[in-house]
Structure formats: structure tokens, C-alpha cells
Design a protein around this motif. Structure first.
Motif, PDB file in Angstrom:
ATOM      1  N   LEU A  74       0.829  -1.210   0.000  1.00  0.00           N
ATOM      2  CA  LEU A  74       0.000   0.000   0.000  1.00  0.00           C
ATOM      3  C   LEU A  74       0.858   1.252   0.000  1.00  0.00           C
ATOM      4  CD1 LEU A  74      -2.736   1.473   0.262  1.00  0.00           C
ATOM      5  CD2 LEU A  74      -2.559   1.157   2.746  1.00  0.00           C
ATOM      6  N   ALA A  75       1.918   1.267   0.798  1.00  0.00           N
ATOM      7  CA  ALA A  75       2.801   2.432   0.862  1.00  0.00           C
ATOM      8  C   ALA A  75       3.472   2.669  -0.483  1.00  0.00           C
ATOM      9  CB  ALA A  75       3.857   2.229   1.952  1.00  0.00           C
ATOM     10  N   GLN A  76       3.947   1.591  -1.103  1.00  0.00           N
ATOM     11  CA  GLN A  76       4.581   1.729  -2.414  1.00  0.00           C
ATOM     12  C   GLN A  76       3.573   2.227  -3.447  1.00  0.00           C
ATOM     13  OE1 GLN A  76       7.233  -1.440  -3.791  1.00  0.00           O
ATOM     14  NE2 GLN A  76       6.310  -1.307  -5.823  1.00  0.00           N
ATOM     15  N   PHE A  77       2.381   1.669  -3.389  1.00  0.00           N
ATOM     16  CA  PHE A  77       1.324   2.056  -4.334  1.00  0.00           C
ATOM     17  C   PHE A  77       0.972   3.536  -4.195  1.00  0.00           C
ATOM     18  CE2 PHE A  77      -3.251   2.671  -5.099  1.00  0.00           C
ATOM     19  CZ  PHE A  77      -3.351   2.262  -6.421  1.00  0.00           C
ATOM     20  N   ALA A  78       0.768   3.984  -2.955  1.00  0.00           N
ATOM     21  CA  ALA A  78       0.371   5.375  -2.720  1.00  0.00           C
ATOM     22  C   ALA A  78       1.443   6.355  -3.173  1.00  0.00           C
ATOM     23  CB  ALA A  78       0.054   5.575  -1.235  1.00  0.00           C
ATOM     24  N   ASN A  79       2.696   5.988  -2.978  1.00  0.00           N
ATOM     25  CA  ASN A  79       3.794   6.892  -3.340  1.00  0.00           C
ATOM     26  C   ASN A  79       4.103   6.893  -4.838  1.00  0.00           C
ATOM     27  OD1 ASN A  79       4.389   7.879  -0.731  1.00  0.00           O
ATOM     28  ND2 ASN A  79       5.491   5.998  -0.227  1.00  0.00           N
ATOM     29  N   ALA A  80       3.931   5.732  -5.483  1.00  0.00           N
ATOM     30  CA  ALA A  80       4.351   5.606  -6.878  1.00  0.00           C
ATOM     31  C   ALA A  80       3.237   5.821  -7.899  1.00  0.00           C
ATOM     32  CB  ALA A  80       4.968   4.227  -7.100  1.00  0.00           C
ATOM     33  N   SER A  81       1.987   5.813  -7.444  1.00  0.00           N
ATOM     34  CA  SER A  81       0.881   5.830  -8.408  1.00  0.00           C
ATOM     35  C   SER A  81       0.007   7.077  -8.330  1.00  0.00           C
ATOM     36  CB  SER A  81       0.008   4.581  -8.196  1.00  0.00           C
ATOM     37  OG  SER A  81       0.755   3.403  -8.332  1.00  0.00           O
ATOM     38  N   LYS A  82       0.471   8.113  -7.666  1.00  0.00           N
ATOM     39  CA  LYS A  82      -0.355   9.316  -7.505  1.00  0.00           C
ATOM     40  C   LYS A  82      -0.878   9.824  -8.849  1.00  0.00           C
ATOM     41  CE  LYS A  82       1.896  10.899  -3.271  1.00  0.00           C
ATOM     42  NZ  LYS A  82       2.792  11.902  -2.650  1.00  0.00           N
ATOM     43  N   GLY A  83      -2.189  10.012  -8.919  1.00  0.00           N
ATOM     44  CA  GLY A  83      -2.803  10.563 -10.118  1.00  0.00           C
ATOM     45  C   GLY A  83      -2.932   9.609 -11.284  1.00  0.00           C
ATOM     46  N   ASP A  84      -2.531   8.344 -11.113  1.00  0.00           N
ATOM     47  CA  ASP A  84      -2.604   7.376 -12.213  1.00  0.00           C
ATOM     48  C   ASP A  84      -4.011   6.787 -12.266  1.00  0.00           C
ATOM     49  OD1 ASP A  84      -2.434   5.280 -13.991  1.00  0.00           O
ATOM     50  OD2 ASP A  84      -0.495   4.558 -13.265  1.00  0.00           O
ATOM     51  N   PRO A  85      -4.794   7.088 -13.302  1.00  0.00           N
ATOM     52  CA  PRO A  85      -6.180   6.619 -13.354  1.00  0.00           C
ATOM     53  C   PRO A  85      -6.328   5.140 -13.663  1.00  0.00           C
ATOM     54  CG  PRO A  85      -5.634   7.744 -15.386  1.00  0.00           C
ATOM     55  CD  PRO A  85      -4.450   7.912 -14.471  1.00  0.00           C
ATOM     56  N   ASN A  86      -5.226   4.478 -14.028  1.00  0.00           N
ATOM     57  CA  ASN A  86      -5.285   3.061 -14.395  1.00  0.00           C
ATOM     58  C   ASN A  86      -4.555   2.158 -13.405  1.00  0.00           C
ATOM     59  OD1 ASN A  86      -6.734   3.746 -16.688  1.00  0.00           O
ATOM     60  ND2 ASN A  86      -4.888   3.999 -17.927  1.00  0.00           N
ATOM     61  N   ALA A  87      -4.297   2.664 -12.208  1.00  0.00           N
ATOM     62  CA  ALA A  87      -3.618   1.868 -11.183  1.00  0.00           C
ATOM     63  C   ALA A  87      -4.624   1.452 -10.117  1.00  0.00           C
ATOM     64  CB  ALA A  87      -2.483   2.665 -10.550  1.00  0.00           C
ATOM     65  N   MET A  88      -4.511   0.210  -9.663  1.00  0.00           N
ATOM     66  CA  MET A  88      -5.381  -0.291  -8.602  1.00  0.00           C
ATOM     67  C   MET A  88      -4.569  -1.134  -7.620  1.00  0.00           C
ATOM     68  SD  MET A  88      -8.984  -1.352 -10.441  1.00  0.00           S
ATOM     69  CE  MET A  88      -8.270  -2.766 -11.278  1.00  0.00           C
ATOM     70  N   ILE A  89      -5.096  -1.254  -6.415  1.00  0.00           N
ATOM     71  CA  ILE A  89      -4.487  -2.121  -5.413  1.00  0.00           C
ATOM     72  C   ILE A  89      -5.569  -2.983  -4.778  1.00  0.00           C
ATOM     73  CG2 ILE A  89      -4.650  -0.315  -3.631  1.00  0.00           C
ATOM     74  CD1 ILE A  89      -2.123  -1.576  -2.354  1.00  0.00           C
ATOM     75  N   VAL A  90      -5.249  -4.249  -4.549  1.00  0.00           N
ATOM     76  CA  VAL A  90      -6.176  -5.158  -3.880  1.00  0.00           C
ATOM     77  C   VAL A  90      -6.133  -4.867  -2.377  1.00  0.00           C
ATOM     78  CG1 VAL A  90      -6.774  -7.563  -3.417  1.00  0.00           C
ATOM     79  CG2 VAL A  90      -5.807  -6.919  -5.640  1.00  0.00           C
ATOM     80  N   VAL A  91      -7.305  -4.700  -1.782  1.00  0.00           N
ATOM     81  CA  VAL A  91      -7.405  -4.408  -0.354  1.00  0.00           C
ATOM     82  C   VAL A  91      -8.362  -5.407   0.284  1.00  0.00           C
ATOM     83  CG1 VAL A  91      -6.987  -1.950  -0.784  1.00  0.00           C
ATOM     84  CG2 VAL A  91      -9.338  -2.788  -0.635  1.00  0.00           C
ATOM     85  N   GLY A  92      -8.415  -5.397   1.618  1.00  0.00           N
ATOM     86  CA  GLY A  92      -9.332  -6.312   2.285  1.00  0.00           C
ATOM     87  C   GLY A  92      -9.286  -6.170   3.787  1.00  0.00           C
ATOM     88  N   ALA A  93     -10.051  -7.020   4.447  1.00  0.00           N
ATOM     89  CA  ALA A  93     -10.141  -6.962   5.905  1.00  0.00           C
ATOM     90  C   ALA A  93      -8.788  -7.217   6.563  1.00  0.00           C
ATOM     91  CB  ALA A  93     -11.172  -7.977   6.400  1.00  0.00           C
ATOM     92  N   ILE A  94      -7.960  -8.054   5.930  1.00  0.00           N
ATOM     93  CA  ILE A  94      -6.624  -8.323   6.483  1.00  0.00           C
ATOM     94  C   ILE A  94      -5.803  -7.040   6.525  1.00  0.00           C
ATOM     95  CG2 ILE A  94      -4.413  -9.414   5.940  1.00  0.00           C
ATOM     96  CD1 ILE A  94      -5.893 -11.948   5.273  1.00  0.00           C
ATOM     97  N   MET A  95      -5.878  -6.247   5.456  1.00  0.00           N
ATOM     98  CA  MET A  95      -5.141  -4.986   5.423  1.00  0.00           C
ATOM     99  C   MET A  95      -5.685  -3.999   6.455  1.00  0.00           C
ATOM    100  SD  MET A  95      -4.497  -2.343   2.230  1.00  0.00           S
ATOM    101  CE  MET A  95      -3.562  -3.510   1.247  1.00  0.00           C
ATOM    102  N   VAL A  96      -7.007  -3.961   6.588  1.00  0.00           N
ATOM    103  CA  VAL A  96      -7.617  -3.063   7.581  1.00  0.00           C
ATOM    104  C   VAL A  96      -7.133  -3.415   8.979  1.00  0.00           C
ATOM    105  CG1 VAL A  96      -9.795  -2.419   8.692  1.00  0.00           C
ATOM    106  CG2 VAL A  96      -9.666  -2.523   6.204  1.00  0.00           C
ATOM    107  N   GLY A  97      -7.119  -4.711   9.294  1.00  0.00           N
ATOM    108  CA  GLY A  97      -6.645  -5.141  10.605  1.00  0.00           C
ATOM    109  C   GLY A  97      -5.194  -4.790  10.841  1.00  0.00           C
ATOM    110  N   ALA A  98      -4.363  -4.940   9.812  1.00  0.00           N
ATOM    111  CA  ALA A  98      -2.939  -4.601   9.925  1.00  0.00           C
ATOM    112  C   ALA A  98      -2.755  -3.106  10.156  1.00  0.00           C
ATOM    113  CB  ALA A  98      -2.195  -5.043   8.671  1.00  0.00           C
ATOM    114  N   ILE A  99      -3.576  -2.306   9.503  1.00  0.00           N
ATOM    115  CA  ILE A  99      -3.506  -0.849   9.688  1.00  0.00           C
ATOM    116  C   ILE A  99      -3.881  -0.472  11.111  1.00  0.00           C
ATOM    117  CG2 ILE A  99      -4.627   1.326   9.044  1.00  0.00           C
ATOM    118  CD1 ILE A  99      -4.753   0.214   6.154  1.00  0.00           C
ATOM    119  N   VAL A 100      -4.940  -1.089  11.619  1.00  0.00           N
ATOM    120  CA  VAL A 100      -5.397  -0.792  12.988  1.00  0.00           C
ATOM    121  C   VAL A 100      -4.317  -1.156  14.000  1.00  0.00           C
ATOM    122  CG1 VAL A 100      -7.039  -1.430  14.794  1.00  0.00           C
ATOM    123  CG2 VAL A 100      -7.854  -1.006  12.471  1.00  0.00           C
ATOM    124  N   GLN A 101      -3.714  -2.327  13.824  1.00  0.00           N
ATOM    125  CA  GLN A 101      -2.742  -2.787  14.821  1.00  0.00           C
ATOM    126  C   GLN A 101      -1.379  -2.133  14.682  1.00  0.00           C
ATOM    127  OE1 GLN A 101      -1.413  -7.085  15.210  1.00  0.00           O
ATOM    128  NE2 GLN A 101      -2.363  -6.762  17.212  1.00  0.00           N
TER     129      GLN A 101
END
Length: 318
Positions: A74-101
Motif C-alpha cells: 500500500l505504501a509503495q502504491f500510494a507513493n508511486a501511483s499518484k494521479g494514475d487513473p489506471n492503477a489499482m491495489i487489492v485491499v481487504g479486511a486483512i489490510m484493515v486489521g494490519a492498519i489498525v494494529q
């Protein structure tokens, strides 16, 4: 003559610009915040294939970046893909939990919600030669010696980890004393179970199903409230363990894209979910369709983050 000369010069430039625009729309990049072989990987490649079948993507490039529940990717994606309309990242509950902890500096607030795609439940397995035959056997051993049961699953703070903590709490065991081993992807967890390096493994059913069918693993429980259709794996609830928790996955777009660009992504992904390819991906992985898009999806993620934070506090994980 001058007008003819201008047309001769400008027409190729205009055509080149138009071709570049079409090319940009046809090529997508998908960041997968996990190693190959697991649910995140299958989700990313599955929706990519469906987008191609739907005719909204000419080609897809994928990048796997496992670690810390997907937050490294996610960190790499956010830093490297700013403004790119054709970039996506797979997210999910596992990532949400990791962010919280883990409280990383970059969170899902630094990307753009596009669509929730699916929901699934986790299965618990033991090696075929394990003396533990049921989840009751596992719980009884954990009561005697919490550290003797080595659980393996997704990152710390993930739905996998939370479900184990919930089982411990139901059994009257201090959830902070469980022996939990996090892995960067489903493939690693599978190898750990098959190698006997962990006592119990947990992940999505699709990641273990082949080995369950061939008798290399024994499934002893699933986190669904009711048995999964077509499966004879008993739920935790029916085994007297009052634990039921689901998982979900979806895709976010890059930070800094415009509302119109996000809407194009939403429409492209939504169209892809109507393909035969996506239907087969859901069926093959025992996933349930759970399409939710745009701001509704963003609110869902905010609510799920708050729910997981409250649950982790209750379990003593924060």
C-alpha cells in the motif's frame, strides 16, 4: 500550401496523442500486497482477467509486494501511483486489521475507494497426521498450554489473527498468550501446514481445498455462521465455539485521481464482475459476490475499521 503543411505536421501529432490516450486507458497496473498463491493474489489476477474479458482493459500488469498485511504494498502504491487513473491495489479486511494494529504512516485514507468485490470465510486445518482431530481437541490443548498450539495465518491484526484470538477468549484463554505465526501469503501458510511447522493453519477455503480433498490436510472448522454450500466442514458455532467472522476483498484506486477517473474505474470493475470469468473465479474459490462501489464502499471500510479496532481492544490486541 501553408495550411496543407500544418495539417501534414499536426495530423500525425493528433493521431499519436489519441493513440496514447487509448493506450493509457487499455493498460492497467494492479498492486497485490501479498506474495503469490493466496487470496489477495487470486483476487487481483481474477478481476484483471475479468476486466480483459469485459473489454475494458487491453492488458494488465501485476506486482506482488507482500508483508505487514499488505501495508508495505500500500505504501509503495500510494507513493508511486499518484494521479494514475489506471492503477489499482487489492485491499481487504486483512489490510484493515494490519492498519489498525500497526498504525503505518500510509493508510487506506491515502488511496481512493473503488469497489468491494467479494466476501469469504476462513477454514482451520491441521496436518493429516496431527493427533488433533477436531477444534475441540485444539481448544483443550490450548487451555492446558496456550503456547503449545502454534497457529499460522495472515499478518498480525488480520481477520485470521483476530479469529484465533476470539477462539482463545471463548475458551477462557488470555488472547495475548496465543502462539500466532504470521505469513506474507497463503502459499507460505500452506507450506507451513504441510511441513508440520505449525499446529493449525487458517486461510480461505480455496487455498487449502486441494490438500483437504487429497487427504494431506484435515479441515476442523470454518468461521461461517452456517456450513459453506457444498462443504461438510463443521462451523465453529456448531462445535460450541461462539465465533463467526467474515473476510472481504476489493480494490482501491490511486490517490489524487479525479471523481470522473474514479467513476471510470468503478464502471470498468463493475462491468468485469458481470463476466463469465469472474463468475468462475468466485465459484472456484468458494467466494460470495459482494459488490459495493464508490462512496458506499468507502463508508463500509471506515465502519469496518472502527469495528475491528473495537474488537481488538476487547481482545487485548491493542
Amino acid at each position: 500550401m501553408r495550411r496543407l503543411l500544418l495539417k501534414t505536421v499536426l495530423l500525425p501529432l493528433a493521431l499519436a496523442t489519441a493513440s496514447a490516450a487509448v493506450f493509457a486507458q487499455d493498460n492497467f497496473k494492479v498492486m497485490i500486497g501479498a506474495n503469490p498463491g493466496g487470496g489477495y493474489d487470486q483476487t487481483g489476477r481474477g478481476i484483471g482477467k475479468a476486466m480483459q474479458e469485459a473489454g475494458v482493459a487491453g492488458s494488465i500488469t501485476y506486482e506482488n509486494k507482500g508483508g505487514a498485511g499488505g501495508t508495505i504494498g500500500l505504501a509503495q502504491f500510494a507513493n508511486a501511483s499518484k494521479g494514475d487513473p489506471n492503477a489499482m491495489i487489492v485491499v481487504g479486511a486483512i489490510m484493515v486489521g494490519a492498519i489498525v494494529q500497526n498504525k503505518p504512516p500510509i493508510t487506506l485514507n491515502d488511496a481512493t475507494p473503488v469497489a468491494r468485490l467479494l466476501a469469504e470465510y476462513n477454514v482451520f486445518v491441521v496436518p493429516a497426521n496431527s493427533p488433533l482431530k477436531t477444534m475441540k481437541d485444539v481448544v483443550e490443548q490450548m487451555k492446558k498450554d496456550p503456547g503449545s498450539v502454534k497457529w499460522g495465518g495472515g499478518s498480525k491484526g488480520s481477520v485470521d489473527h483476530v479469529s484465533v484470538a476470539m477462539i482463545a477468549r471463548e475458551a477462557g484463554v488470555d488472547a495475548t498468550k496465543i502462539n500466532y505465526v504470521p505469513f506474507k501469503g497463503g502459499g507460505e501458510a500452506t507450506a507451513a501446514v504441510l511441513g508440520g511447522h505449525i499446529t493449525v493453519g487458517t486461510s480461505g477455503l480455496a487455498e487449502f481445498e486441494e490438500f483437504i480433498k487429497t487427504g494431506k490436510m484435515r479441515a476442523i472448522g470454518v468461521t461461517a455462521p452456517n456450513r459453506i454450500r457444498g462443504s461438510d466442514i463443521p462451523t465453529l458455532v456448531e462445535q460450541g465455539i461462539n465465533v463467526s467472522i467474515g473476510n472481504w476483498r476489493g480494490v482501491y484506486g490511486a490517490p489524487g485521481i479525479t471523481p470522473a477517473q474514479r467513476q471510470k474505474l468503478v464502471e470498468a470493475v463493475s462491468k468485469a464482475t458481470k463476466t463469465k470469468s469472474w463468475a468462475e473465479t468466485l465459484a472456484n474459490n468458494k467466494w460470495n459476490s459482494a459488490l459495493m462501489t464508490g462512496d458506499d464502499f468507502g463508508k463500509f471500510v471506515d465502519d469496518d475499521t472502527a469495528r475491528l479496532r473495537a474488537l481488538m481492544l476487547k481482545l487485548g490486541m491493542l
